[in-house]
Design a protein around this motif. Structure first.
Motif, PDB file in Angstrom:
ATOM      1  N   GLY A   1       0.798  -1.219   0.000  1.00 32.77           N
ATOM      2  CA  GLY A   1       0.000   0.000   0.000  1.00 32.77           C
ATOM      3  C   GLY A   1       0.829   1.266   0.000  1.00 32.77           C
ATOM      4  O   GLY A   1       2.047   1.236   0.025  1.00 32.77           O
ATOM      5  N   GLY A   2       0.123   2.393  -0.029  1.00 34.01           N
ATOM      6  CA  GLY A   2       0.763   3.700   0.028  1.00 34.01           C
ATOM      7  C   GLY A   2       0.718   4.393  -1.313  1.00 34.01           C
ATOM      8  O   GLY A   2      -0.186   5.172  -1.602  1.00 34.01           O
ATOM      9  N   THR A   3       1.697   4.100  -2.173  1.00 30.86           N
ATOM     10  CA  THR A   3       1.782   4.746  -3.480  1.00 30.86           C
ATOM     11  C   THR A   3       1.447   3.748  -4.587  1.00 30.86           C
ATOM     12  O   THR A   3       1.465   2.537  -4.388  1.00 30.86           O
ATOM     13  CB  THR A   3       3.203   5.282  -3.727  1.00 30.86           C
ATOM     14  N   ALA A   4       1.180   4.280  -5.770  1.00 28.39           N
ATOM     15  CA  ALA A   4       0.884   3.415  -6.913  1.00 28.39           C
ATOM     16  C   ALA A   4       2.068   2.513  -7.230  1.00 28.39           C
ATOM     17  O   ALA A   4       1.897   1.398  -7.718  1.00 28.39           O
ATOM     18  CB  ALA A   4       0.528   4.274  -8.120  1.00 28.39           C
ATOM     19  N   GLY A   5       3.292   2.977  -6.925  1.00 30.49           N
ATOM     20  CA  GLY A   5       4.478   2.175  -7.177  1.00 30.49           C
ATOM     21  C   GLY A   5       4.537   0.905  -6.358  1.00 30.49           C
ATOM     22  O   GLY A   5       5.201  -0.062  -6.745  1.00 30.49           O
ATOM     23  N   HIS A   6       3.863   0.893  -5.206  1.00 29.10           N
ATOM     24  CA  HIS A   6       3.764  -0.328  -4.405  1.00 29.10           C
ATOM     25  C   HIS A   6       2.506  -1.120  -4.739  1.00 29.10           C
ATOM     26  O   HIS A   6       2.513  -2.350  -4.702  1.00 29.10           O
ATOM     27  CB  HIS A   6       3.737   0.022  -2.909  1.00 29.10           C
ATOM     28  N   ILE A   7       1.432  -0.411  -5.063  1.00 29.79           N
ATOM     29  CA  ILE A   7       0.139  -1.074  -5.248  1.00 29.79           C
ATOM     30  C   ILE A   7       0.042  -1.779  -6.598  1.00 29.79           C
ATOM     31  O   ILE A   7      -0.435  -2.912  -6.690  1.00 29.79           O
ATOM     32  CB  ILE A   7      -1.011  -0.045  -5.117  1.00 29.79           C
ATOM     33  N   GLU A   8       0.486  -1.131  -7.661  1.00 28.87           N
ATOM     34  CA  GLU A   8       0.315  -1.697  -8.992  1.00 28.87           C
ATOM     35  C   GLU A   8       1.035  -3.039  -9.178  1.00 28.87           C
ATOM     36  O   GLU A   8       0.468  -3.959  -9.764  1.00 28.87           O
ATOM     37  CB  GLU A   8       0.753  -0.693 -10.064  1.00 28.87           C
ATOM     38  N   PRO A   9       2.286  -3.202  -8.699  1.00 28.38           N
ATOM     39  CA  PRO A   9       2.899  -4.539  -8.816  1.00 28.38           C
ATOM     40  C   PRO A   9       2.127  -5.599  -8.035  1.00 28.38           C
ATOM     41  O   PRO A   9       2.022  -6.750  -8.489  1.00 28.38           O
ATOM     42  CB  PRO A   9       4.304  -4.345  -8.239  1.00 28.38           C
ATOM     43  N   ALA A  10       1.577  -5.213  -6.883  1.00 30.91           N
ATOM     44  CA  ALA A  10       0.793  -6.161  -6.084  1.00 30.91           C
ATOM     45  C   ALA A  10      -0.459  -6.595  -6.839  1.00 30.91           C
ATOM     46  O   ALA A  10      -0.830  -7.776  -6.839  1.00 30.91           O
ATOM     47  CB  ALA A  10       0.423  -5.529  -4.746  1.00 30.91           C
ATOM     48  N   LEU A  11      -1.121  -5.645  -7.493  1.00 37.19           N
ATOM     49  CA  LEU A  11      -2.330  -5.979  -8.252  1.00 37.19           C
ATOM     50  C   LEU A  11      -1.994  -6.759  -9.526  1.00 37.19           C
ATOM     51  O   LEU A  11      -2.764  -7.633  -9.942  1.00 37.19           O
ATOM     52  CB  LEU A  11      -3.090  -4.700  -8.597  1.00 37.19           C
ATOM     53  N   ALA A  12      -0.849  -6.463 -10.134  1.00 38.56           N
ATOM     54  CA  ALA A  12      -0.426  -7.239 -11.307  1.00 38.56           C
ATOM     55  C   ALA A  12      -0.162  -8.690 -10.914  1.00 38.56           C
ATOM     56  O   ALA A  12      -0.515  -9.627 -11.639  1.00 38.56           O
ATOM     57  CB  ALA A  12       0.821  -6.616 -11.924  1.00 38.56           C
ATOM     58  N   LEU A  13       0.453  -8.878  -9.746  1.00 38.21           N
ATOM     59  CA  LEU A  13       0.648 -10.240  -9.244  1.00 38.21           C
ATOM     60  C   LEU A  13      -0.696 -10.904  -8.982  1.00 38.21           C
ATOM     61  O   LEU A  13      -0.893 -12.082  -9.334  1.00 38.21           O
ATOM     62  CB  LEU A  13       1.470 -10.224  -7.954  1.00 38.21           C
ATOM     63  N   ALA A  14      -1.618 -10.173  -8.374  1.00 39.69           N
ATOM     64  CA  ALA A  14      -2.942 -10.730  -8.082  1.00 39.69           C
ATOM     65  C   ALA A  14      -3.609 -11.235  -9.360  1.00 39.69           C
ATOM     66  O   ALA A  14      -4.153 -12.340  -9.396  1.00 39.69           O
ATOM     67  CB  ALA A  14      -3.811  -9.671  -7.400  1.00 39.69           C
ATOM     68  N   ASP A  15      -3.551 -10.434 -10.406  1.00 42.11           N
ATOM     69  CA  ASP A  15      -4.143 -10.843 -11.686  1.00 42.11           C
ATOM     70  C   ASP A  15      -3.462 -12.103 -12.223  1.00 42.11           C
ATOM     71  O   ASP A  15      -4.122 -13.004 -12.747  1.00 42.11           O
ATOM     72  CB  ASP A  15      -4.009  -9.718 -12.718  1.00 42.11           C
ATOM     73  N   ALA A  16      -2.130 -12.170 -12.112  1.00 40.76           N
ATOM     74  CA  ALA A  16      -1.394 -13.319 -12.622  1.00 40.76           C
ATOM     75  C   ALA A  16      -1.718 -14.579 -11.827  1.00 40.76           C
ATOM     76  O   ALA A  16      -1.851 -15.669 -12.401  1.00 40.76           O
ATOM     77  CB  ALA A  16       0.110 -13.042 -12.585  1.00 40.76           C
ATOM     78  N   VAL A  17      -1.850 -14.455 -10.505  1.00 43.44           N
ATOM     79  CA  VAL A  17      -2.231 -15.602  -9.676  1.00 43.44           C
ATOM     80  C   VAL A  17      -3.588 -16.139 -10.115  1.00 43.44           C
ATOM     81  O   VAL A  17      -3.786 -17.352 -10.257  1.00 43.44           O
ATOM     82  CB  VAL A  17      -2.257 -15.212  -8.180  1.00 43.44           C
ATOM     83  N   MET A  18      -4.530 -15.239 -10.367  1.00 44.56           N
ATOM     84  CA  MET A  18      -5.876 -15.672 -10.757  1.00 44.56           C
ATOM     85  C   MET A  18      -5.896 -16.291 -12.152  1.00 44.56           C
ATOM     86  O   MET A  18      -6.720 -17.162 -12.435  1.00 44.56           O
ATOM     87  CB  MET A  18      -6.854 -14.501 -10.671  1.00 44.56           C
ATOM     88  N   ARG A  19      -4.982 -15.837 -13.029  1.00 50.33           N
ATOM     89  CA  ARG A  19      -4.892 -16.473 -14.347  1.00 50.33           C
ATOM     90  C   ARG A  19      -4.384 -17.908 -14.218  1.00 50.33           C
ATOM     91  O   ARG A  19      -4.854 -18.817 -14.909  1.00 50.33           O
ATOM     92  CB  ARG A  19      -3.944 -15.681 -15.266  1.00 50.33           C
ATOM     93  N   LEU A  20      -3.406 -18.111 -13.322  1.00 52.03           N
ATOM     94  CA  LEU A  20      -2.825 -19.439 -13.156  1.00 52.03           C
ATOM     95  C   LEU A  20      -3.678 -20.352 -12.287  1.00 52.03           C
ATOM     96  O   LEU A  20      -3.716 -21.565 -12.509  1.00 52.03           O
ATOM     97  CB  LEU A  20      -1.419 -19.309 -12.541  1.00 52.03           C
ATOM     98  N   ARG A  21      -4.336 -19.761 -11.281  1.00 54.08           N
ATOM     99  CA  ARG A  21      -5.166 -20.544 -10.362  1.00 54.08           C
ATOM    100  C   ARG A  21      -6.505 -19.835 -10.155  1.00 54.08           C
ATOM    101  O   ARG A  21      -6.681 -19.068  -9.201  1.00 54.08           O
ATOM    102  CB  ARG A  21      -4.466 -20.705  -9.006  1.00 54.08           C
TER     103      ARG A  21
END
Length: 366
Positions: free
Chosen positions: A16-36
């Motif tokens: 959390g905090g800035t977009a620089g921390h949040i966007e990679p976390a959300l990109a990972l979230a999307d990738a996890v959901m694509r794989l599982r």
């Protein structure tokens, strides 16, 4: 309260905090959901960060915990820090129990530190460092992490696997040329004029705002359109010039993919996320590193600049006259921009989100 019933793993992301921390976390979230597709992803955040807006907009649940910012110098707040940390750890552990967490993935910042401390000895931890120099939270988390990943070599985290920065699929799969007409129409920009995109990050940057708005007349006279994200706490008034391409000023750009597609050149700070995204989409950039901190923004941009995909101007040297003398002619030079675009694209990491997602899921499996 019992954890939600699910056949798949529960991945908790802390960024959390800035977009620089949040966007990679959300990109990972999307990738996890694509794989599982049977997995669940839960984000940690605080009331003060951009995550309260960005995370729900991407469709993920957000659990709030108390922020634990580190005081920059001795103050009465320093004496309160142990109690704040203890309370944040207690509340974070309660979240882990409630959601049935299987792994914690941290991306740095004041949300990650309590997450690492709460997970220590209880849950596997994966750390991702986006910057050229690791911050305090990730240095702490890496000491007891199962896996450590970094965007670039020599981040300061031992035994880190270099994978780049996780980026959302709308960025990595973008065709800027195909989206250009739609993007220009979306923002109300001239359909064919050379266009400069300006952004100082999610909060804006006074230096960039002052320099570019001060050159607005020269840009208009040269037939250059501008899309300027000045920051939600700042205001920008630019006089419209009849017959000139529009100068569109906005507090915040939510559709960064369309902003990248609309632009011929990007004038920006060089946060790790910004550098990674412009590299992935092949957008030439003029980087103006933040003058504070430990110099990581200059290091972030250095590989792209050395590859020929961007230029770097120091914060103190960016003036309206410098915009007129250097940025204005570059926006008009289509052949040079094409060369820079190819160089920029070749320096990026497009598959980092999937690589990190596989790493996280493998940790859960073990």
């Amino acid at each position: 309260m019992n954890a939600p019933v699910s056949s798949g793993p529960c991945v908790v992301v802390a960024g959390g905090g800035t977009a620089g921390h949040i966007e990679p976390a959300l990109a990972l979230a999307d990738a996890v959901m694509r794989l599982r597709p049977d997995a669940r992803v839960v984000a940690l955040g605080t009331e003060r960060g951009l995550e309260s807006k960005l995370v729900p907009a991407r469709g993920y649940p957000l659990e709030m915990i108390p922020p634990v910012p580190m005081p920059r110098k001795p103050s009465p707040d320093l004496l309160k820090l142990p109690l704040k940390v203890r309370d944040a750890i207690r509340q974070t552990r309660a979240v882990f129990d409630r959601v049935g967490a299987d792994v914690v993935v941290g991306f740095g910042g004041y949300v990650s530190l309590p997450a690492y401390l709460a997970a220590r000895g209880r849950l596997p931890i994966v750390v991702h460092e986006a910057n050229a120099r690791a911050g305090l939270a990730n240095k702490v988390g890496a000491k007891f992490a199962t896996k450590v990943a970094a965007a670039v070599p020599d981040s300061g985290l031992p035994d880190a696997q270099v994978i780049g920065i996780p980026l959302r699929e709308s960025i990595t799969s973008m065709d800027r040329a195909a989206l250009r007409a739609q993007a220009r129409q979306f923002f109300g920009l001239h359909p064919t004029a050379p266009t400069l995109f300006v952004s100082g990050g999610s909060q804006g940057a006074r230096t960039l705002n002052t320099a570019v708005s001060g050159a607005a007349r020269a840009l208009a006279d040269a037939g250059i359109g501008v899309l300027h994200a000045h920051g939600p706490r700042n205001s920008l008034v630019v006089q419209e010039i009849n017959g000139a391409p529009p100068y569109v000023a906005l507090p915040y750009v939510e559709r960064m993919d369309l902003a990248y597609a609309a632009a011929d050149l990007f004038l920006c700070r060089s946060g790790a996320m910004t550098v990674a995204e412009v590299s992935a989409v092949g957008l030439p950039a003029v980087f103006v590193p933040l003058p504070h901190g430990n110099g990581e923004q200059s290091l972030n941009a250095k590989p792209v600049v050395e590859a020929g995909g961007g230029l770097m101007i120091s914060d103190e040297e960016l003036t309206s006259q410098r915009v007129v003398d250097e940025v204005l002619p570059l926006v008009q030079d289509r052949s040079r921009l094409a060369v820079m675009s190819n160089a920029t694209r070749n320096s990026g990491h497009r598959v980092a989100a999937d690589v990190l997602a596989r790493m996280v899921l493998e940790v859960v499996k073990k």
